[in-house]
Write an enzyme that holds these catalytic residues in place. Structure first.
Site, PDB file in Angstrom:
ATOM      1  N   ASP A  82      52.125  80.916  22.971  1.00 15.07           N
ATOM      2  CA  ASP A  82      51.923  80.926  24.422  1.00 15.07           C
ATOM      3  C   ASP A  82      51.669  79.506  24.939  1.00 15.07           C
ATOM      4  OD1 ASP A  82      51.501  82.217  26.914  1.00 15.07           O
ATOM      5  OD2 ASP A  82      49.337  82.317  26.567  1.00 15.07           O
ATOM      6  N   HIS A  83      52.271  79.176  26.081  1.00 14.52           N
ATOM      7  CA  HIS A  83      52.023  77.899  26.766  1.00 14.52           C
ATOM      8  C   HIS A  83      52.156  76.684  25.848  1.00 14.52           C
ATOM      9  CE1 HIS A  83      50.910  79.181  30.783  1.00 14.52           C
ATOM     10  NE2 HIS A  83      50.161  80.138  30.278  1.00 14.52           N
ATOM     11  N   HIS A 176      45.377  81.395  36.764  1.00  7.11           N
ATOM     12  CA  HIS A 176      44.751  81.547  35.440  1.00  7.11           C
ATOM     13  C   HIS A 176      43.216  81.578  35.482  1.00  7.11           C
ATOM     14  CE1 HIS A 176      48.499  80.077  33.196  1.00  7.11           C
ATOM     15  NE2 HIS A 176      48.178  81.212  32.627  1.00  7.11           N
ATOM     16  N   HIS A 204      51.597  85.783  34.584  1.00  6.82           N
ATOM     17  CA  HIS A 204      50.501  85.058  33.927  1.00  6.82           C
ATOM     18  C   HIS A 204      49.241  85.207  34.767  1.00  6.82           C
ATOM     19  CE1 HIS A 204      52.342  82.551  30.629  1.00  6.82           C
ATOM     20  NE2 HIS A 204      53.389  83.183  31.136  1.00  6.82           N
ATOM     21  N   GLY A 205      48.096  84.917  34.157  1.00  6.20           N
ATOM     22  CA  GLY A 205      46.848  84.953  34.913  1.00  6.20           C
ATOM     23  C   GLY A 205      46.535  86.335  35.448  1.00  6.20           C
ATOM     24  N   SER A 207      44.307  88.477  34.584  1.00  6.88           N
ATOM     25  CA  SER A 207      42.904  88.918  34.576  1.00  6.88           C
ATOM     26  C   SER A 207      42.338  89.067  35.975  1.00  6.88           C
ATOM     27  CB  SER A 207      42.037  87.924  33.788  1.00  6.88           C
ATOM     28  OG  SER A 207      42.371  87.962  32.428  1.00  6.88           O
ATOM     29  N   ALA A 228      44.170  87.367  29.234  1.00 10.13           N
ATOM     30  CA  ALA A 228      43.301  86.740  28.235  1.00 10.13           C
ATOM     31  C   ALA A 228      41.842  86.763  28.680  1.00 10.13           C
ATOM     32  CB  ALA A 228      43.746  85.298  27.976  1.00 10.13           C
ATOM     33  N   THR A 229      41.550  86.190  29.831  1.00  7.68           N
ATOM     34  CA  THR A 229      40.166  86.023  30.281  1.00  7.68           C
ATOM     35  C   THR A 229      39.414  87.348  30.342  1.00  7.68           C
ATOM     36  OG1 THR A 229      40.858  84.083  31.533  1.00  7.68           O
ATOM     37  CG2 THR A 229      38.763  85.097  32.174  1.00  7.68           C
TER      38      THR A 229
HETATM   39  O1  G3H Z   1      49.165  82.985  29.143  1.00  9.98           O
HETATM   40  C1  G3H Z   1      48.109  83.633  29.237  1.00  9.98           C
HETATM   41  C2  G3H Z   1      47.721  84.284  30.471  1.00  9.98           C
HETATM   42  O2  G3H Z   1      48.414  83.855  31.564  1.00  9.98           O
HETATM   43  C3  G3H Z   1      46.307  84.715  30.620  1.00  9.98           C
HETATM   44  O3  G3H Z   1      45.703  84.429  31.872  1.00  9.98           O
HETATM   45  O4  G3H Z   1      43.319  84.349  31.173  1.00  9.98           O
HETATM   46  O5  G3H Z   1      43.951  84.491  33.534  1.00  9.98           O
HETATM   47  O6  G3H Z   1      44.310  86.456  32.047  1.00  9.98           O
HETATM   48  P1  G3H Z   1      44.241  84.973  32.170  1.00  9.98           P
HETATM   49 ZN    ZN Z   2      49.455  81.887  31.122  1.00 10.40          ZN
END
Ligand code: G3H
Ligand code: ZN
Length: 276
Positions: A82-83, A176, A204-205, A207, A228-229
């Site tokens: 990822d990334h 994110h 993405h992002g 959360s 992820a978060t």
């Molecule tokens: O690539 C990972 C994600 O975009 C996770 O984003 O931590 O805001 O859920 P997040």
């Molecule tokens: Zn991301």
């Protein structure tokens, strides 16, 4: 079992379902993500970010452990980088047997992004590795993940055609690492992107998006949903509660188990929402 990302994301897109892509930081995350997917009875994508690799100091130990957890699963599991901004790291992930990579050239100018991403796509496709990329917003501090950033459907189509990427991360209102759940996704834009862009779309992002927003984003056309978060919040909250309740504990397994169980339960819940 370890399953190509192309297969997992492709069949989700064809069925208008979402698929969860969750980040692995410690081994316990990989175990929890697979346990959650097995209890939901859905496929899942385990992803390791370049930042997590920097934390460990190397990709191979956490990468091979994650691949082993994926192989022993009873549901379909893909392992994804990822990334990644470092092309050597992409090459290493391919060598280790990762199913897919996200090459993140979003901070580059459009022309440089296209050239760098197209080169990565060529080398990954020679080894049957699926490539996700993202189209950055020139000058935007957080690129496509700045809260106000939006992806233009026609520009996205041109980018996919010029690079040959298999999936595209788009900017539709998320950002994110949000700790609150008040991101408003632009459903009309998602529908327009889905109608224009010939590859699956990645959020993405995620959360920061409430449950009903996630379901609506999938219904409008998003496929791979990166979270992820929210899982770190679940993990850390459970560990914090455990240590507060049992301050004398020194065995790390006691409180990491509490964190792992909390993540597994949250993953099962999220996957059920995403599957529609
Ligand atoms: O690539 C990972 C994600 O975009 C996770 O984003 O931590 O805001 O859920 P997040
Ligand atoms: Zn991301």
């Amino acid at each position: 079992m370890l399953t190509p990302t192309a297969e997992i994301v492709g069949s989700a897109a064809r069925a208008d379902r979402g698929v969860g892509a969750f980040n692995v930081i410690q081994l316990e995350h990989a175990e929890a993500l697979v346990a959650g997917a097995e209890s939901a009875g859905t496929p899942v994508i385990l992803q390791i970010s370049e930042n997590a690799v920097r934390y460990h100091g190397a990709l191979e130990p956490i990468g091979l452990a994650t691949l082993a957890v994926a192989r022993s699963s009873t549901v379909d599991v893909a392992v994804h980088l990822d990334h990644a901004t470092d092309t050597d790291l992409v090459a290493e992930a391919v060598r280790l047997g990762f199913c897919s990579v996200m090459y993140d050239a979003s901070t580059m100018s459009y022309v440089d992004n296209v050239a760098a991403t197209a080169a990565i796509v060529r080398s990954c496709h020679e080894r049957s590795v699926y490539v996700e990329a993202e189209l950055g917003e020139v000058g935007g501090k957080d690129g496509v993940h700045a809260p106000g950033a939006r992806t233009d459907p026609d520009e996205a189509l041109g980018y996919v055609e010029a690079t040959g990427v298999d999936a595209l991360a788009v900017a539709v209102g998320t950002s994110h690492a949000m700790l609150t759940k008040d991101a408003a996704v632009d459903l009309e834009l998602i529908a327009a992107l889905r109608a224009t862009v010939p590859v699956p779309l990645v959020l993405h992002g995620s959360s920061g998006v409430p449950d009903d927003g996630l379901a609506a984003a999938v219904a409008a056309g998003m496929t791979k949903i990166n979270i992820a978060t929210q899982l770190n919040k679940a993990f850390t909250g459970a560990v914090r509660d455990y240590l507060a309740a049992y301050p004398e504990v020194v065995d790390t397994r006691k409180y990491l188990r509490a964190g792992r169980d909390a993540v597994a339960a949250e993953v099962a819940r999220l996957l059920t929402i995403l599957a529609g």
